[in-house]
Write an enzyme that holds these catalytic residues in place. Sequence first.
Site, PDB file in Angstrom:
ATOM      1  N   ARG A  19      36.438  37.315  36.856  1.00  0.00           N
ATOM      2  CA  ARG A  19      36.997  37.421  38.204  1.00  0.00           C
ATOM      3  C   ARG A  19      38.087  38.489  38.249  1.00  0.00           C
ATOM      4  NH1 ARG A  19      33.198  34.992  37.978  1.00  0.00           N
ATOM      5  NH2 ARG A  19      32.633  32.985  38.861  1.00  0.00           N
ATOM      6  N   SER A  38      36.022  29.405  46.473  1.00  0.00           N
ATOM      7  CA  SER A  38      36.731  28.840  45.321  1.00  0.00           C
ATOM      8  C   SER A  38      38.153  29.392  45.283  1.00  0.00           C
ATOM      9  CB  SER A  38      35.995  29.200  44.024  1.00  0.00           C
ATOM     10  OG  SER A  38      34.699  28.638  44.017  1.00  0.00           O
ATOM     11  N   GLU A  82      42.328  32.578  43.001  1.00  0.00           N
ATOM     12  CA  GLU A  82      41.374  33.676  43.083  1.00  0.00           C
ATOM     13  C   GLU A  82      41.676  34.632  44.234  1.00  0.00           C
ATOM     14  OE1 GLU A  82      37.189  33.376  42.926  1.00  0.00           O
ATOM     15  OE2 GLU A  82      37.157  31.818  41.381  1.00  0.00           O
TER      16      GLU A  82
END
Length: 341
Positions: free
Chosen positions: A167, A241, A337
């Site tokens: 990520r 998320s 995130e």
Amino acid sequence: MVAHLLKRDVSLHPFNTFGLPARAAWFATIETPAQLVKLIALPEWRYLQHFVLGGGSNVILTGDFAGLVLQVRIAGRELVAEEPDAWIVRAGAGENWHLFVCWTLEQGWPGLENLALIPGTVGAAPIQNIGAYGLEVADRIKCLDAIDLSNGEPVVFDGPACRFGYRDSIFKHEAAGRYLITAVTFRLAKEWRPLIGYADVERELAARRIERPTARDIAETVIAVRNHKLPDPIRIGNAGSFFKNPVVDAATFAPLSVRYPAMPHYLQPDGTVKLAAGWLIERCGWKGKQLGPVGVYQKQALVLVNCGGARGEDVLRLAKAIQQSVQAMFGVALEPEPVML
């Protein structure tokens, strides 16, 4: 002249999937790289702080933005070349990611099916290095085109230059805010192999009685799994998320595995262990709970949702409370995130 592209005092509420209120002092929609280059040449450019916005699905607006928001709407998708062992496919940064994935499958070019239904744009995908069900977009990227916002010069990044991580990419660190991605080129191998090693995908395939799935089968399966677990941002404001799955070293994991033998974990090639952030949050009792106008989705503890009238500070308050709970119970730090603006 392109000065007319600059709009003043624009609401960002329609441009973020969490549905948070905020305003941008300046706003411009970028439909071609040439427009951006001309904007950079304007005298006003050097005095404005910039923020590049894609689909707004991975951003939390914490307040008004005093600079210039650049909304990327660069379209286009094409087969650049066909090599003996791969298709080389290019897409504009403003293309909807899910629709692009579906288009590649319609053309008979598999390889992106595990990433179906991930919200956002093609240009945002490499920044976050989006991933799901055993695949990261970095595994399929050949190169990407960008414009240097400091001087308007075009730049091409190959895969290694992007410094992809979990990520993560160079565009979230030393290159953050410096470049605007205009197009991404993918290499889709002709020797296709299905990636179906995740339990949710395996269960759904079994329920559909599919033993030898095609790429389209996998895409439809992933779409079904995501629809079951994740809220539609059109109906319930969210940013997908919210926390990364934490990666810990073996020494940290060893006592946790003894205390919590059922803890989901995934061994990494370098000896570290990836944990499931959603499981940690759920064990702390947050699943389905609400703090003010923001809550934790009842079907997936990894997703924070707008319960109505939420503001950026409300999201940050809940996120901090969750981080403190997980740290206190497991000694593990959770990292958000989304980008905080």
